[in-house]
Structures are given as structure tokens and as C-alpha cells.
Design a protein around this motif. Structure first.
Motif, PDB file in Angstrom:
ATOM      1  N   MET A  49       3.964  11.829 -22.085  1.00 46.52           N
ATOM      2  CA  MET A  49       2.695  12.235 -21.472  1.00 46.52           C
ATOM      3  C   MET A  49       1.599  11.209 -21.715  1.00 46.52           C
ATOM      4  SD  MET A  49       2.421  16.107 -22.953  1.00 46.52           S
ATOM      5  CE  MET A  49       3.717  17.328 -22.799  1.00 46.52           C
ATOM      6  N   ILE A  50       0.577  11.280 -20.887  1.00 44.70           N
ATOM      7  CA  ILE A  50      -0.697  10.627 -21.165  1.00 44.70           C
ATOM      8  C   ILE A  50      -1.797  11.569 -20.685  1.00 44.70           C
ATOM      9  CG2 ILE A  50      -0.661   9.311 -18.977  1.00 44.70           C
ATOM     10  CD1 ILE A  50      -2.281   7.132 -20.500  1.00 44.70           C
ATOM     11  N   MET A  51      -2.774  11.802 -21.544  1.00 46.24           N
ATOM     12  CA  MET A  51      -3.896  12.654 -21.184  1.00 46.24           C
ATOM     13  C   MET A  51      -5.006  11.805 -20.584  1.00 46.24           C
ATOM     14  SD  MET A  51      -4.100  15.403 -24.309  1.00 46.24           S
ATOM     15  CE  MET A  51      -2.824  16.664 -24.467  1.00 46.24           C
ATOM     16  N   VAL A  52      -5.672  12.353 -19.579  1.00 49.43           N
ATOM     17  CA  VAL A  52      -6.775  11.649 -18.925  1.00 49.43           C
ATOM     18  C   VAL A  52      -7.984  12.576 -18.870  1.00 49.43           C
ATOM     19  CG1 VAL A  52      -7.599  10.532 -16.817  1.00 49.43           C
ATOM     20  CG2 VAL A  52      -5.208  10.257 -17.523  1.00 49.43           C
ATOM     21  N   SER A  53      -9.099  12.075 -19.362  1.00 50.13           N
ATOM     22  CA  SER A  53     -10.374  12.790 -19.275  1.00 50.13           C
ATOM     23  C   SER A  53     -11.274  11.966 -18.371  1.00 50.13           C
ATOM     24  CB  SER A  53     -10.996  12.946 -20.668  1.00 50.13           C
ATOM     25  OG  SER A  53     -12.139  13.771 -20.626  1.00 50.13           O
ATOM     26  N   GLU A  54     -11.701  12.560 -17.251  1.00 47.68           N
ATOM     27  CA  GLU A  54     -12.408  11.783 -16.229  1.00 47.68           C
ATOM     28  C   GLU A  54     -13.804  12.352 -16.005  1.00 47.68           C
ATOM     29  OE1 GLU A  54     -11.285   9.548 -12.044  1.00 47.68           O
ATOM     30  OE2 GLU A  54      -9.869  10.946 -12.953  1.00 47.68           O
ATOM     31  N   LEU A 101      -1.594   7.282 -12.663  1.00 49.74           N
ATOM     32  CA  LEU A 101      -0.451   8.033 -12.124  1.00 49.74           C
ATOM     33  C   LEU A 101       0.724   7.113 -11.805  1.00 49.74           C
ATOM     34  CD1 LEU A 101      -2.376  10.442  -9.702  1.00 49.74           C
ATOM     35  CD2 LEU A 101      -1.223  11.099 -11.824  1.00 49.74           C
ATOM     36  N   ALA A 102       0.439   5.878 -11.415  1.00 44.25           N
ATOM     37  CA  ALA A 102       1.481   4.927 -11.022  1.00 44.25           C
ATOM     38  C   ALA A 102       2.300   4.417 -12.200  1.00 44.25           C
ATOM     39  CB  ALA A 102       0.853   3.749 -10.276  1.00 44.25           C
ATOM     40  N   ARG A 105       4.250   7.854 -16.310  1.00 48.35           N
ATOM     41  CA  ARG A 105       4.141   8.869 -17.353  1.00 48.35           C
ATOM     42  C   ARG A 105       3.541  10.142 -16.753  1.00 48.35           C
ATOM     43  NH1 ARG A 105       1.049   5.690 -22.073  1.00 48.35           N
ATOM     44  NH2 ARG A 105       1.506   7.560 -23.303  1.00 48.35           N
ATOM     45  N   THR A 106       3.811  11.260 -17.378  1.00 44.02           N
ATOM     46  CA  THR A 106       3.268  12.528 -16.889  1.00 44.02           C
ATOM     47  C   THR A 106       1.798  12.623 -17.263  1.00 44.02           C
ATOM     48  OG1 THR A 106       5.405  13.642 -17.057  1.00 44.02           O
ATOM     49  CG2 THR A 106       3.441  15.036 -16.986  1.00 44.02           C
ATOM     50  N   VAL A 107       0.962  12.643 -16.272  1.00 46.74           N
ATOM     51  CA  VAL A 107      -0.482  12.662 -16.483  1.00 46.74           C
ATOM     52  C   VAL A 107      -0.967  14.102 -16.629  1.00 46.74           C
ATOM     53  CG1 VAL A 107      -2.727  12.219 -15.400  1.00 46.74           C
ATOM     54  CG2 VAL A 107      -0.924  10.480 -15.324  1.00 46.74           C
ATOM     55  N   LEU A 108      -1.720  14.337 -17.688  1.00 45.01           N
ATOM     56  CA  LEU A 108      -2.394  15.611 -17.904  1.00 45.01           C
ATOM     57  C   LEU A 108      -3.888  15.335 -17.736  1.00 45.01           C
ATOM     58  CD1 LEU A 108      -0.498  16.837 -21.109  1.00 45.01           C
ATOM     59  CD2 LEU A 108       0.210  16.974 -18.713  1.00 45.01           C
ATOM     60  N   LEU A 109      -4.435  15.792 -16.636  1.00 47.71           N
ATOM     61  CA  LEU A 109      -5.799  15.430 -16.247  1.00 47.71           C
ATOM     62  C   LEU A 109      -6.769  16.596 -16.432  1.00 47.71           C
ATOM     63  CD1 LEU A 109      -7.898  13.550 -14.803  1.00 47.71           C
ATOM     64  CD2 LEU A 109      -7.061  14.524 -12.640  1.00 47.71           C
ATOM     65  N   ASN A 110      -7.902  16.275 -17.054  1.00 44.86           N
ATOM     66  CA  ASN A 110      -9.032  17.201 -17.138  1.00 44.86           C
ATOM     67  C   ASN A 110     -10.206  16.478 -16.493  1.00 44.86           C
ATOM     68  OD1 ASN A 110     -10.615  19.443 -17.893  1.00 44.86           O
ATOM     69  ND2 ASN A 110     -11.180  18.510 -19.839  1.00 44.86           N
ATOM     70  N   ILE A 111     -10.755  17.027 -15.395  1.00 37.66           N
ATOM     71  CA  ILE A 111     -11.729  16.265 -14.621  1.00 37.66           C
ATOM     72  C   ILE A 111     -12.901  17.120 -14.145  1.00 37.66           C
ATOM     73  CG2 ILE A 111     -10.422  16.598 -12.468  1.00 37.66           C
ATOM     74  CD1 ILE A 111     -11.406  13.766 -11.615  1.00 37.66           C
ATOM     75  N   ASN A 112     -14.055  16.492 -14.158  1.00 36.28           N
ATOM     76  CA  ASN A 112     -15.260  17.026 -13.519  1.00 36.28           C
ATOM     77  C   ASN A 112     -15.453  16.195 -12.253  1.00 36.28           C
ATOM     78  OD1 ASN A 112     -17.790  17.886 -12.736  1.00 36.28           O
ATOM     79  ND2 ASN A 112     -18.864  17.072 -14.528  1.00 36.28           N
ATOM     80  N   PRO A 113     -14.969  16.667 -11.088  1.00 36.29           N
ATOM     81  CA  PRO A 113     -15.047  15.854  -9.869  1.00 36.29           C
ATOM     82  C   PRO A 113     -16.482  15.538  -9.478  1.00 36.29           C
ATOM     83  CG  PRO A 113     -13.528  17.689  -9.585  1.00 36.29           C
ATOM     84  CD  PRO A 113     -14.275  17.941 -10.853  1.00 36.29           C
ATOM     85  N   ASN A 114     -16.637  14.429  -8.806  1.00 35.34           N
ATOM     86  CA  ASN A 114     -17.976  14.008  -8.389  1.00 35.34           C
ATOM     87  C   ASN A 114     -18.599  14.985  -7.409  1.00 35.34           C
ATOM     88  OD1 ASN A 114     -20.029  11.966  -8.614  1.00 35.34           O
ATOM     89  ND2 ASN A 114     -19.557  11.356  -6.517  1.00 35.34           N
ATOM     90  N   SER A 115     -17.778  15.553  -6.534  1.00 34.52           N
ATOM     91  CA  SER A 115     -18.276  16.529  -5.565  1.00 34.52           C
ATOM     92  C   SER A 115     -17.144  17.450  -5.148  1.00 34.52           C
ATOM     93  CB  SER A 115     -18.854  15.832  -4.330  1.00 34.52           C
ATOM     94  OG  SER A 115     -17.828  15.257  -3.553  1.00 34.52           O
ATOM     95  N   THR A 116     -17.500  18.518  -4.473  1.00 37.86           N
ATOM     96  CA  THR A 116     -16.517  19.477  -3.977  1.00 37.86           C
ATOM     97  C   THR A 116     -15.453  18.800  -3.114  1.00 37.86           C
ATOM     98  OG1 THR A 116     -18.146  21.246  -3.995  1.00 37.86           O
ATOM     99  CG2 THR A 116     -16.256  21.542  -2.545  1.00 37.86           C
ATOM    100  N   ALA A 125      -2.966  14.221  -5.464  1.00 39.95           N
ATOM    101  CA  ALA A 125      -2.447  13.016  -6.104  1.00 39.95           C
ATOM    102  C   ALA A 125      -1.690  13.358  -7.381  1.00 39.95           C
ATOM    103  CB  ALA A 125      -3.587  12.047  -6.404  1.00 39.95           C
ATOM    104  N   VAL A 126      -2.246  14.269  -8.170  1.00 35.20           N
ATOM    105  CA  VAL A 126      -1.578  14.658  -9.415  1.00 35.20           C
ATOM    106  C   VAL A 126      -0.276  15.397  -9.119  1.00 35.20           C
ATOM    107  CG1 VAL A 126      -1.777  16.057 -11.507  1.00 35.20           C
ATOM    108  CG2 VAL A 126      -3.734  14.706 -10.722  1.00 35.20           C
ATOM    109  N   LYS A 127      -0.290  16.278  -8.139  1.00 34.20           N
ATOM    110  CA  LYS A 127       0.938  17.009  -7.782  1.00 34.20           C
ATOM    111  C   LYS A 127       2.024  16.037  -7.336  1.00 34.20           C
ATOM    112  CE  LYS A 127       3.023  20.458  -4.806  1.00 34.20           C
ATOM    113  NZ  LYS A 127       2.860  21.636  -3.945  1.00 34.20           N
ATOM    114  N   ASN A 128       1.671  15.113  -6.460  1.00 32.50           N
ATOM    115  CA  ASN A 128       2.667  14.179  -5.931  1.00 32.50           C
ATOM    116  C   ASN A 128       3.264  13.284  -7.002  1.00 32.50           C
ATOM    117  OD1 ASN A 128       2.338  15.194  -3.355  1.00 32.50           O
ATOM    118  ND2 ASN A 128       0.856  13.642  -2.746  1.00 32.50           N
ATOM    119  N   ALA A 129       2.515  13.066  -8.096  1.00 35.41           N
ATOM    120  CA  ALA A 129       3.014  12.238  -9.195  1.00 35.41           C
ATOM    121  C   ALA A 129       3.687  13.063 -10.282  1.00 35.41           C
ATOM    122  CB  ALA A 129       1.861  11.433  -9.802  1.00 35.41           C
ATOM    123  N   GLY A 130       3.726  14.393 -10.115  1.00 37.31           N
ATOM    124  CA  GLY A 130       4.397  15.238 -11.104  1.00 37.31           C
ATOM    125  C   GLY A 130       3.577  15.535 -12.336  1.00 37.31           C
TER     126      GLY A 130
END
Length: 366
Positions: A49-54, A101-102, A105-116, A125-130
Motif C-alpha cells: 500500500m501507499i497512503m495519499v493525503s491530498e 496510481l501509476a 501500489r494500492t493507493v489509499l487516498l484521503n482527499i479534500n477535492p478542490n470543487s464538487t 481514477a482510484v477505482k480503475n487503479a484498484g
């Protein structure tokens, strides 16, 4: 005022069109997901895994605290954390995420998106990369995690109407129930900014002696809030006796502008964040209210949910919808209780707060 309303209506229509377009593209991408993705392949080992905080910016105290929460949790489970700072640029946010994602590794993402409008492409993107993803703060009303699948573990929202209404109420009371208010909004394309402003308007509708003089976007930016406040003070003069801001950072910019003007009769309220400097301003009497959603908890909670889903500890498919799109409990902060929020939590306290990452679930978002 009518021209302002027409401009905002046009902005809303443009945003809605953008959401529809991105959603169509994102869902089309979801349909091409391979059956061999790790999203369907069972538990993932932590070393894979790799965790991502965005986040938008580390200069924003809320998002800096969010990242500290992410760090504490990632270290507690021994998984590498990558922090992505996208500087309010939606394209940069997605491009940097796709780069991680490329790696395979399995990405575990926690994100505050810029907009809706950004959310559909991110979760696709996360789903397609598993991978697994928890999004917070912004999503299209007609898109939910169960529409995408188990890879979008959950969406955590915060009741912005409550924040705006309660801080607006305290502001009106601090003004003695009379006077003029100017409002500093965040990004007009951001759901939570809109909700907070709607809450303010609710509060003012119950305070007939207080009227809204003007509302201007300051984009969650302290410097822009400072210059906007100076402009509004010059325009409305002594009519301004209250300033409401959608976040602490903007309220602090307003405080500086008011201080430089020599005014001591202007009351200022923030709708959210409870940053250390914001709490100090409340304790010093320069600000009357803010709200805390506990950014340390938010930064850890999203990763905790994603991690448990990836390891198989959490059966995402078996969760009720109320645990996949929910409001997080939050708290009004005034001079009476500011001191209890002034000391940042330790890493151990952060990890303990997400031992049950759904404990602060305050109800389903409908």
C-alpha cells in the motif's frame, strides 16, 4: 444586487454543466475497470500500500493539521504516506494523483477535492487503479459511493448550514441584534462555502435588526480577505458593524484590516476551522465564534477507513448507506470553550480518536 444575483446564477449553471460533463466521463471510465483490479481481489498487505493525503495548501492551518492527522495514522500502521499539495489547481490535483496510481501500489487516498466537479474523476481514477478512496467536503448531490462501488469507501461531509447559522447567530448577538454585516465567502464553486453562506442568511433572517450589506468571495485566502475587507470598509464605512467569514483564515485577514482601520466596534465571526490563531483571536476578544470539525481527526479518519477496507477489516459492501455518506459531528467554539481546543492533540490521541473511525458519524447525508 440584481446583477450580482444574475452573475451567481450563471456561475451555478456553468458549474452544474461542468459536473455533468465530468461525471459522464468518470462513470464511462468506471465501466472499463478490469476485473483483476485489487478493488475486487481481496485483502491487501500493508507493504503493498501507499497512503495519499491530498490538500490544497499547507499554509492553510486547517489543511496543515489535516496532514498531521494523516501522518500520525500512517505511522501507526507502518504504511508510507505521500502528501500531495495541489495549490487549488484541479488539474494538478488529478495529475499528481494519477502519477502515484501509476506506480502499481494500492493507493489509499484521503482527499479534500478542490470543487464538487472534481470528485467524479478522482473516484473513477482510484477505482480503475484498484485503490480505495475517502472523499470529504465536496461531491455532486446525485453521486454517492455505492454508485461507484466498494473502492469509494465513504464520503464524509460537514453541515455547513449549521456552521454558518450558528456562527451567524453568535455574531448577531454580539452586535446587540442590530447593525450591518459584510460576508466573506470562500470559493463560489465549493459546496461547503455555499452552505455556510446559506446558514448565515438563515441566522440573519431571524435577526431583523441585522442586515447583510454585501457578500464577496475571498477564496479561502487570508490575503484576499484582507484586501476585500479593506474595500468593503471603505465602501460602507460605519454601516459595517459585523464581519462574517467562511473560514478562520479569512476572518484573520478581516481582523487585520479592521485593526488597521482603527475600528474597535466591529465584531467578527468565522464559520469554521478553529485554527490555533483563530482560537487565540477568540480568547483575545478579536473574534466571537468559529466551528471545529477537528482537522486532525479528519486527516486520520479517511485513511483509517480506507486502510480497514483494503485489509478486509471493514466490509464496505455490507455497510449501510448511512455509514458511507455521512455528516461528521462538529462543535461551535466561543470564548466560553475556546481554551479546550487550543492545545493540539498528540499523535497517540489522534490515533485513538479513529480507533472507531465511524464513531463521529452524525447521520446520513440525504
Amino acid at each position: 444586487m440584481r446583477s450580482l444575483v444574475r452573475l451567481r446564477a450563471a456561475t451555478a449553471r456553468s458549474a452544474a454543466a461542468a459536473i455533468a460533463l465530468v461525471l459522464a466521463v468518470a462513470l464511462a471510465g468506471c465501466s472499463t475497470t478490469t476485473t483483476g483490479s485489487t478493488a475486487q481481489a481481496g485483502p491487501v498487505a500493508p507493504e503493498d500500500m501507499i497512503m495519499v493525503s491530498e490538500v490544497r495548501s499547507l499554509t492553510n492551518p486547517y489543511e496543515a493539521a489535516w496532514v498531521e492527522g494523516s501522518k500520525a495514522y500512517a505511522e501507526s500502521v507502518g504504511v508510507e504516506l505521500k502528501t500531495i499539495v495541489y495549490n487549488g489547481d484541479s488539474q494538478q490535483a488529478l495529475a499528481q494523483l494519477q502519477s502515484v496510481l501509476a506506480t502499481g501500489r494500492t493507493v489509499l487516498l484521503n482527499i479534500n477535492p478542490n470543487s464538487t466537479a472534481d470528485t467524479p474523476a478522482i473516484v473513477a481514477a482510484v477505482k480503475n487503479a484498484g485503490g480505495r478512496v475517502v472523499t470529504q467536503w465536496s461531491k455532486p448531490d446525485d453521486l454517492n459511493p455505492w454508485d461507484i462501488g466498494d473502492s469509494w469507501v465513504a464520503y464524509a461531509g460537514y453541515d455547513g448550514v449549521e456552521q454558518g447559522r450558528e456562527t451567524g447567530r453568535v455574531l448577531g448577538e454580539s452586535m446587540g441584534g442590530t447593525g450591518g454585516v459584510v460576508a466573506l465567502q470562500g470559493l463560489l464553486s465549493n459546496d461547503i462555502s455555499t452552505e455556510r453562506f446559506n446558514g448565515l442568511q438563515e441566522a440573519l433572517s431571524g435577526a431583523p435588526g441585522v442586515r447583510l450589506l454585501d457578500a464577496q468571495p475571498a477564496d479561502f485566502d487570508r490575503t484576499k480577505a484582507y484586501t476585500t475587507t479593506k474595500t468593503l470598509l471603505s465602501k460602507y464605512g460605519r454601516q459595517v458593524t459585523g464581519i462574517w467569514a467562511a473560514t478562520d483564515s479569512m476572518a484573520l485577514g478581516a481582523i487585520q484590516a479592521v485593526s488597521e482601520s482603527g475600528r474597535t466596534d466591529v465584531r467578527i465571526a468565522s464559520s469554521a476551522d478553529a485554527t490555533p490563531e483563530g482560537l487565540q483571536a477568540i480568547e483575545a476578544g478579536r473574534m466571537v465564534a468559529t466551528y471545529t470539525t477537528d482537522p486532525y481527526f479528519n486527516g486520520a479518519m479517511g485513511l483509517a477507513l480506507a486502510y480497514r477496507a483494503a485489509t478486509g477489516e471493514l466490509d464496505v459492501a455490507g455497510l449501510p448507506e448511512s455509514d458511507r455518506a455521512f455528516y461528521v459531528r462538529q462543535f461551535l467554539v466561543t470564548a466560553e470553550n475556546a481554551a479546550q481546543y487550543a492545545t493540539p492533540p498528540t499523535p497517540e490521541q489522534i490515533v485513538e480518536s479513529v480507533r472507531n473511525p465511524l464513531e463521529r458519524n452524525a447521520g446520513r447525508i440525504s
